[in-house]
Design a protein around this motif. Structure first.
Motif: not given
Length: 262
Positions: A142-146, A211-213, A225-228, A243-254
C-alpha cells in the motif's frame, strides 16, 4: 481512470480510516512482511499517529516495513551524492525514524508487543536498485500518496516527469522547495533547501504498488483536489495524477481541501 473522492471531516478521520485499512491488509498477509510506501511531511502524519495509537492497543505491526518515497541528497567529497544526515530535521530517513517508527515502537513497548524496525530508502549512487529491491519483495502493498500544493509533485517527481520514470536523481523545482519550506520551518530562506533529491518515479508507484491512497488535507490542497479529481490519466504537468493509473486507488480528502472557491 477517474478517481471518485471520499470526502471526510478532517485529517484525523482520514488517518484513522487508513490505519484500519493497513491493519486489515496486514492481516491478509498472514505474518509476511508488509511494505508501506510512505511520504514524509504533514500529509500522512495522521496515518502514522493512528497506527501508533492502534499499536498501543495491541495491534500487531511487527511485520511493517517502511518504504520511503524520497530524500534530499547533497554532493559528497568525491563528487558522488549522498542522502542528507539523518539527524537533520528535514531528512526523510530521519523523519521515518523519529515520526513513524519511534512512536509505534513506544506504543508497542507499552503494549508488550514486537515493534517494527525496517526502513528502506533509495541509494543515490544506484537509484535503479530501489525498484529492483521493491520488485523482488513482491511490490509495495500500500502506497500513501500526497500532492504538492502548487505544482502537483508526488514524491520528488517534478512537473514534466515522463510516465516511464523509475527511481532517479532529480533537480528540485522552486515550487517543490517552497512547499518544503512550509513543512520545515528552519528553512527560513529558499537557499537553505537542498536542490536535489532521490525519488521513486511515477512508474515505480504505478507499476510496483498493489494499492495506493491519495490523501489531500487543508485549504492549500484545493488546486490539487481539482486537478486530480478531474484527471482521467497521467498528466505530466501535475505528476500526482499518476494515482489515476494505479491499481486499487483510493482518493481520501478532507472538507477543507474539497471546498470549491466561489
Amino acid at each position: 481512470m477517474q478517481l471518485t473522492p471520499q470526502i471526510l471531516p478532517d485529517a484525523n478521520s482520514i488517518g484513522t480510516i487508513i490505519a484500519d485499512l493497513i491493519l486489515e491488509r496486514m492481516e491478509r498477509k498472514a505474518g509476511r512482511p508488509f511494505l508501506l510506501g510512505c511520504p514524509s511531511g504533514r500529509t500522512a502524519a495522521p496515518v502514522y499517529a493512528a497506527l501508533a495509537r492502534k499499536a498501543g492497543k495491541g495491534a500487531d505491526l511487527s511485520k511493517l516495513t517502511i518504504v520511503m518515497m524520497d530524500d534530499y541528497v547533497l554532493p559528497d567529497g568525491d563528487g558522488s551524492l549522498r542522502i542528507v544526515d539523518p539527524e537533520a530535521s528535514y531528512s526523510c530517513l530521519g523523519f521515518a525514524r523519529r515520526e513513524i517508527l519511534a512512536p509505534i515502537a513506544k506504543a508497542c513497548a507499552d503494549a508488550g508487543t514486537t515493534p517494527p524496525t525496517e526502513i528502506w530508502t533509495a541509494n543515490p549512487s544506484d537509484p535503479g536498485e530501489y525498484d529492483s529491491r521493491i520488485e523482488a519483495a513482491g511490490g509495495i502493498d500500500l502506497f500513501l500518496l500526497a500532492s504538492g500544493d502548487t505544482d502537483g509533485h508526488v514524491a520528488f517527481n517534478q512537473p514534466g516527469t515522463p510516465r516511464n520514470a523509475r527511481t532517479h536523481i532529480v533537480e528540485l523545482g522552486e515550487a517543490t522547495r517552497r512547499d518544503n519550506m512550509n513543512t520545515f520551518p528552519e528553512f527560513t530562506d529558499l537557499r537553505m533547501v537542498p536542490r536535489h533529491g532521490v525519488t521513486v518515479g511515477v512508474d515505480t508507484i504505478a507499476r510496483l504498488s498493489t494499492e495506493v491512497v491519495m490523501i489531500l488535507c487543508g485549504q492549500n490542497k484545493r488546486e490539487a483536489y481539482s486537478r486530480i479529481a478531474n484527471a482521467h490519466q497521467y498528466e505530466p504537468d501535475w505528476p500526482a495524477t499518476i494515482a489515476t493509473e494505479c491499481r486499487n486507488a483510493a482518493f481520501l480528502v478532507d472538507h477543507d481541501a474539497a471546498t470549491v472557491r466561489v
